[in-house]
Write an enzyme that holds these catalytic residues in place. Structure first.
Site, PDB file in Angstrom:
ATOM      1  N   PRO A  65       0.828  -1.213   0.000  1.00  0.00           N
ATOM      2  CA  PRO A  65       0.000   0.000   0.000  1.00  0.00           C
ATOM      3  C   PRO A  65       0.858   1.256   0.000  1.00  0.00           C
ATOM      4  CG  PRO A  65      -0.817  -1.582   1.588  1.00  0.00           C
ATOM      5  CD  PRO A  65       0.500  -2.103   1.113  1.00  0.00           C
ATOM      6  N   GLU A  66       0.502   2.205  -0.844  1.00  0.00           N
ATOM      7  CA  GLU A  66       1.216   3.468  -0.917  1.00  0.00           C
ATOM      8  C   GLU A  66       0.324   4.559  -0.344  1.00  0.00           C
ATOM      9  OE1 GLU A  66       2.972   3.972  -4.840  1.00  0.00           O
ATOM     10  OE2 GLU A  66       3.259   1.814  -5.036  1.00  0.00           O
ATOM     11  N   LYS A  74       3.247   6.516   4.334  1.00  0.00           N
ATOM     12  CA  LYS A  74       2.564   5.235   4.445  1.00  0.00           C
ATOM     13  C   LYS A  74       2.288   4.851   5.895  1.00  0.00           C
ATOM     14  CE  LYS A  74       5.214   3.791   0.389  1.00  0.00           C
ATOM     15  NZ  LYS A  74       6.183   2.809  -0.148  1.00  0.00           N
ATOM     16  N   ARG A 114      13.132  -4.953  -8.343  1.00  0.00           N
ATOM     17  CA  ARG A 114      11.717  -4.874  -8.707  1.00  0.00           C
ATOM     18  C   ARG A 114      11.652  -4.499 -10.182  1.00  0.00           C
ATOM     19  NH1 ARG A 114       9.977  -0.184  -4.557  1.00  0.00           N
ATOM     20  NH2 ARG A 114      11.718  -1.001  -3.372  1.00  0.00           N
TER      21      ARG A 114
END
Length: 326
Positions: free
Chosen positions: A2-3, A61, A309
């Site tokens: 989650p950002e 966050k 990533r």
């Protein structure tokens, strides 16, 4: 993970229920969710039970819930907050008499303030901290004054009648090293630009550096860089001030659009407090769109390795930077 938009959606969903609410009880189902708490589960339960939550606050966050001072609790001698980080797959679900969620780690029973339509006290509600991968956490942490004296983070409602309540300018110790996010009213554009131009690393690395700017993860970095027509590896010390200013504008625009859509959900790991998914994924221009045409020029989006990533970009709109001469 989650950002900022996803965490803000959760914070805003919790806010009406927890602001001014009393914690009636705490159940710790998995102590792995207390890895950031300085003490055993019994300490967490004891220090939280009976306390009143002043607000729901967010920076980047991180979320935290300032706890009001309690004259009946002589063991509490400093400002404290309940801090929550969702990690990779954390959720905080809100409801009454709902079936127990799978992967529940911590449950809080809280009594919201106010009364219902008949004048009776509001019925208690449950907050379930759910986390499949167990990278998220909750903790009670001490609060420190903000360095700049400005409110520590975003809180939509004002506690009671005092907009200058002490908790507004205090931040949990665990969050104090995190920079402000671009939607924070106290975010300093000049400071960000100065910090970026002192570095020779690629611009995406700077956007993901929580010590420089918070709340921007892989999804929104890719979307913002596409909007600003910047390759993720463009060295920041060679970017003009005007380019960095434009990038900040695009970051804010992307984050606000994501907030309007309730965040980005690719699977059931991110949901709001009611268990509903966000739908910003339907508006993504490049993230996860490899092979699809660029919405601007029609060139196929590519996916490239980046810091263990991936990065997604348009090869035409976001050309690779020229190599520095040695």
């Amino acid at each position: 993970m989650p950002e900022l938009p996803e965490v803000e959606v959760v914070r805003a969903g919790l806010e009406p229920a927890v602001t001014g609410a009393v914690v009636l009880g705490v159940q710790v189902h998995d102590e792995r969710a207390l890895t950031r708490h300085d003490g055993p589960a019994e300490d967490f339960v004891h220090r939280l039970t009976g306390r009143t939550i002043a607000a729901a606050v967010r920076r980047g966050k991180f979320m935290w819930f300032p706890l009001r001072a309690d004259a009946d609790r002589p063991d509490v001698d400093r400002p404290e907050a309940l801090v929550a980080h969702l990690g990779m797959s954390g959720q905080i679900l809100l409801g009454r008499d709902r079936p127990a969620a799978r992967h529940r780690r911590i449950v809080l029973d809280v009594q919201p303030p106010g009364t219902d339509r008949d004048g009776a006290p509001e019925a208690p509600v449950q907050l379930e901290f759910v986390d499949q991968r167990t990278f998220g956490s909750m903790a009670i942490d001490r609060m420190l004054p903000t360095i700049d004296g400005a409110p520590a983070g975003h809180a939509g409602r004002i506690d009671g009648t005092d907009p200058d309540a002490d908790w507004r300018r205090r931040i949990p110790f665990q969050v104090s090293h995190i920079a402000r996010d671009p939607l924070d009213l106290a975010f300093d554009d000049d400071r960000f630009i100065a910090a970026a131009r002192k570095r020779s690393s690629g611009i995406k690395r700077v956007l993901l550096d929580q010590g420089v700017v918070s709340g921007i993860g892989n999804i929104y970095a890719d979307e913002s860089l596409w909007a600003a027509r910047l390759h993720f590896d463009r060295p920041t010390d060679r970017l003009p001030r005007a380019t960095l200013t434009l990038l900040l504008d695009e970051v804010r625009a992307v984050l606000r659009r994501a907030l309007e859509d309730g965040g980005t959900s690719f699977d059931a790991q991110y949901v709001n407090v009611n268990g509903q998914s966000g739908y910003f994924s339907q508006r993504l221009a490049v993230y996860g769109q490899q092979g699809e045409p660029c919405p601007r020029c029609g060139t196929a989006i590519v996916r490239e390795a980046f810091m263990n990533r991936s990065s997604h970009r348009c090869p035409v709109c976001q050309p690779a930077p020229r190599q520095r001469r040695r």
